[in-house]
Design a protein around this motif. Structure first.
Motif, PDB file in Angstrom:
ATOM      1  N   ALA A  92       0.846  -1.202   0.000  1.00 62.04           N
ATOM      2  CA  ALA A  92       0.000   0.000   0.000  1.00 62.04           C
ATOM      3  C   ALA A  92       0.877   1.246   0.000  1.00 62.04           C
ATOM      4  O   ALA A  92       0.472   2.302  -0.454  1.00 62.04           O
ATOM      5  CB  ALA A  92      -0.915  -0.005   1.216  1.00 62.04           C
ATOM      6  N   SER A 120      -1.202  -6.941   3.699  1.00 57.99           N
ATOM      7  CA  SER A 120      -0.138  -6.977   4.710  1.00 57.99           C
ATOM      8  C   SER A 120      -0.631  -7.301   6.115  1.00 57.99           C
ATOM      9  O   SER A 120      -0.106  -8.192   6.775  1.00 57.99           O
ATOM     10  CB  SER A 120       0.592  -5.628   4.759  1.00 57.99           C
ATOM     11  N   LYS A 121      -1.630  -6.551   6.584  1.00 53.61           N
ATOM     12  CA  LYS A 121      -2.008  -6.661   8.000  1.00 53.61           C
ATOM     13  C   LYS A 121      -3.058  -7.755   8.206  1.00 53.61           C
ATOM     14  O   LYS A 121      -2.933  -8.563   9.124  1.00 53.61           O
ATOM     15  CB  LYS A 121      -2.522  -5.324   8.525  1.00 53.61           C
ATOM     16  N   ARG A 160       4.593  -7.859   0.058  1.00 52.48           N
ATOM     17  CA  ARG A 160       4.526  -6.546  -0.574  1.00 52.48           C
ATOM     18  C   ARG A 160       3.439  -6.416  -1.636  1.00 52.48           C
ATOM     19  O   ARG A 160       3.726  -6.131  -2.808  1.00 52.48           O
ATOM     20  CB  ARG A 160       5.907  -6.141  -1.173  1.00 52.48           C
ATOM     21  N   TYR A 187      -6.321  -1.536   7.986  1.00 52.26           N
ATOM     22  CA  TYR A 187      -6.604  -2.323   9.198  1.00 52.26           C
ATOM     23  C   TYR A 187      -8.080  -2.730   9.306  1.00 52.26           C
ATOM     24  O   TYR A 187      -8.564  -3.051  10.391  1.00 52.26           O
ATOM     25  CB  TYR A 187      -6.179  -1.530  10.444  1.00 52.26           C
ATOM     26  N   ASP A 190      -7.345   5.071   3.651  1.00 56.83           N
ATOM     27  CA  ASP A 190      -6.449   3.944   3.884  1.00 56.83           C
ATOM     28  C   ASP A 190      -7.157   2.974   4.820  1.00 56.83           C
ATOM     29  O   ASP A 190      -7.257   3.207   6.025  1.00 56.83           O
ATOM     30  CB  ASP A 190      -5.134   4.471   4.490  1.00 56.83           C
TER      31      ASP A 190
HETATM   32  C1  PLP Z   1      -1.868   2.851   8.005  1.00 57.17           C
HETATM   33  C2  PLP Z   1      -0.962   2.082   7.138  1.00 57.17           C
HETATM   34  N1  PLP Z   1      -1.151   2.107   5.812  1.00 57.17           N
HETATM   35  C3  PLP Z   1      -0.342   1.453   4.967  1.00 57.17           C
HETATM   36  C4  PLP Z   1       0.724   0.709   5.447  1.00 57.17           C
HETATM   37  C5  PLP Z   1       1.643   0.040   4.448  1.00 57.17           C
HETATM   38  O1  PLP Z   1       1.303  -1.223   4.175  1.00 57.17           O
HETATM   39  P1  PLP Z   1       2.087  -2.090   3.056  1.00 57.17           P
HETATM   40  O2  PLP Z   1       2.814  -3.148   3.811  1.00 57.17           O
HETATM   41  O3  PLP Z   1       1.008  -2.645   2.191  1.00 57.17           O
HETATM   42  O4  PLP Z   1       2.996  -1.185   2.315  1.00 57.17           O
HETATM   43  C6  PLP Z   1       0.969   0.651   6.826  1.00 57.17           C
HETATM   44  C7  PLP Z   1       2.132  -0.093   7.352  1.00 57.17           C
HETATM   45  O5  PLP Z   1       2.568   0.064   8.468  1.00 57.17           O
HETATM   46  C8  PLP Z   1       0.106   1.356   7.690  1.00 57.17           C
HETATM   47  O6  PLP Z   1       0.277   1.329   9.016  1.00 57.17           O
END
Ligand code: PLP
Length: 410
Positions: free
Chosen positions: A110, A248-249, A257, A217, A214
């Motif tokens: 992201a 990712s999360k 990635r 989460y 965004d």
């Molecule tokens: C709020 C938020 N958005 C985006 C990301 C980035 O995620 P990615 O691993 O997909 O680059 C993070 C990563 O810590 C995040 O905390």
């Protein structure tokens, strides 16, 4: 000290676009904590921005199968048709929004989505409204792209959420974007539909302003909180909203990635232009794995959520039991953002006065050997962030050490 000054000292002339960007406090603390650990000190690091679970097995298997099928070459520039279909289906199933395949883009995390989006849309001097506390990458990426971050403080009393009056006041003819993150890193605060509605009404009045959300989460929310994304609430904003998400999360896939977004076709096309000269495409194997993550079984998300909730409750109650610390119960993510205003002005046993949240977190690292991040690193003081994506035993030990260290302040 900025990155530029540091590099210049080493004899290299850096570009002006990185002149204003400082070395991240999070990285500094992480490096200091890791060095202390190497010296043999029992340091507990509560700074990780990633789940402590493993990537699900079915996802790993899908990646291995993709390698065996020979899916090891460049893919379509901004995502394979298979992954775009899985993302379109995810948006429909989980968010109730429709994005066609040419309204979807996939990138290397992201973070690259954000980078592509700002590179493709921000001209020098364009303003991006970012409520604070905020994930530090937001303002740094905006600055690298020549934009001006407009930081709006949203404290614990406001639930760390932007209010409509604040948004209205912050909008100028130069505003290009408003960037909202729910649930939030670092505060864990999330916007319900009722929280979002007045903000979206303000945006409807200002057609020159676009909205970036965004939702990284989304799947880590507690106590029956109903996650909702703005385009589902106000379809009229779809033509100027970029809805960002990633694997990712939710799927513990930080190292793979892959991030993605849905947005207006012209915007998605412009982002592809940037990506074509940056990375050519996201990793083929990671894209195959992400198809399985999105299309495969989702039940484990609830189990992981329950495990995070248990740890959130442990940390929130442990922190609130410490005089001088005040911790709001977050709706989501795996962070607490507690106030430490009650400890400012106190003196350590070594005779140093705690003047800022960074003084407090330095003290915790030195005396309690617990690494946490000060609110100043996220643009709002006096607070500190704990990431509770670690074992219950470590969290209990850390809370005990923090309480003892606070007890020694006079
Ligand atoms: C709020 C938020 N958005 C985006 C990301 C980035 O995620 P990615 O691993 O997909 O680059 C993070 C990563 O810590 C995040 O905390």
């Amino acid at each position: 000290m900025t990155i530029a000054t540091k590099i210049e000292e080493a004899g290299f002339r850096p570009a002006s676009r990185i002149a204003a960007i400082g070395v991240s406090k999070i990285l500094q603390i992480g490096a200091r904590a890791a060095a202390m650990k190497r010296e043999g000190l029992p340091v507990i690091i509560l700074g990780a921005g990633e789940p402590d679970f493993d990537t699900p097995d079915n996802v790993k298997q899908a990646a291995k199968a993709a390698i065996d099928r020979g899916e090891t070459k460049y893919t379509a520039l901004d995502g394979t048709p298979e992954l775009k279909k899985a993302i379109a289906e995810k948006f429909r199933r989980e968010n109730g929004i429709d994005y066609a395949l040419d309204e979807i883009t996939v990138a290397t995390g992201a973070k690259q989505i954000l980078f592509n989006a700002f590179m493709a849309s921000v001209n020098p001097g364009d303003e991006v409204i970012i409520p604070t506390p905020y994930w530090t990458s937001y303002s740094d990426i905006v600055e690298i792209c020549g934009g001006v971050p407009v930081l709006i403080p949203c404290d614990a009393e406001a639930g760390f959420r932007l209010k409509a009056e604040q948004l209205e006041k912050a909008i100028t003819p130069k505003t290009r974007w408003v960037l909202l993150n729910s649930p939030s890193n670092p505060s864990g605060a999330a916007y319900s539909e009722a929280d979002y509605r007045p903000l979206l009404d303000v945006l409807l009045k200002h057609p020159h302003v676009s909205l970036m959300v965004d939702d990284m989460y989304e799947h880590i929310v507690y106590d029956g909180f109903r996650f909702v994304t703005p385009v589902a609430i106000e379809p009229k904003l779809k033509e100027r909203t970029l809805t960002i998400n990633g694997v990712s999360k939710a799927y513990a896939m930080t190292g793979w990635r892959i991030g993605y977004a849905g947005g207006p076709k012209a915007m998605i096309k412009a982002m592809a232009v940037i990506q074509s000269q940056a990375t050519s495409c996201p990793s083929s194997v990671s894209q195959a794995a992400s198809v399985e993550a999105l299309n495969g079984p989702q039940e484990f998300l609830k189990e992981r959520q329950a495990s995070f909730k248990h740890r959130r409750d442990l940390v929130v109650s442990g922190l609130n039991a410490i005089p001088g610390i005040d911790c709001r119960t977050p709706e989501g993510a795996f962070y607490t953002f507690a106030g430490c205003g009650g400890l400012i002005g106190k003196t350590t046993p070594a005779g140093k006065v705690i003047e800022t949240d960074a003084d407090f977190t330095d003290y915790l690292l030195e005396v309690a050997h617990v690494a946490v991040v000060p609110g100043s690193a996220f643009g709002l003081s006096p607070y500190f962030r704990i990431s509770y994506a670690t074992s219950e035993a470590e969290l209990k030990e850390a809370l005990q050490r923090i309480a003892e260290a606070c007890g020694k302040l006079a």
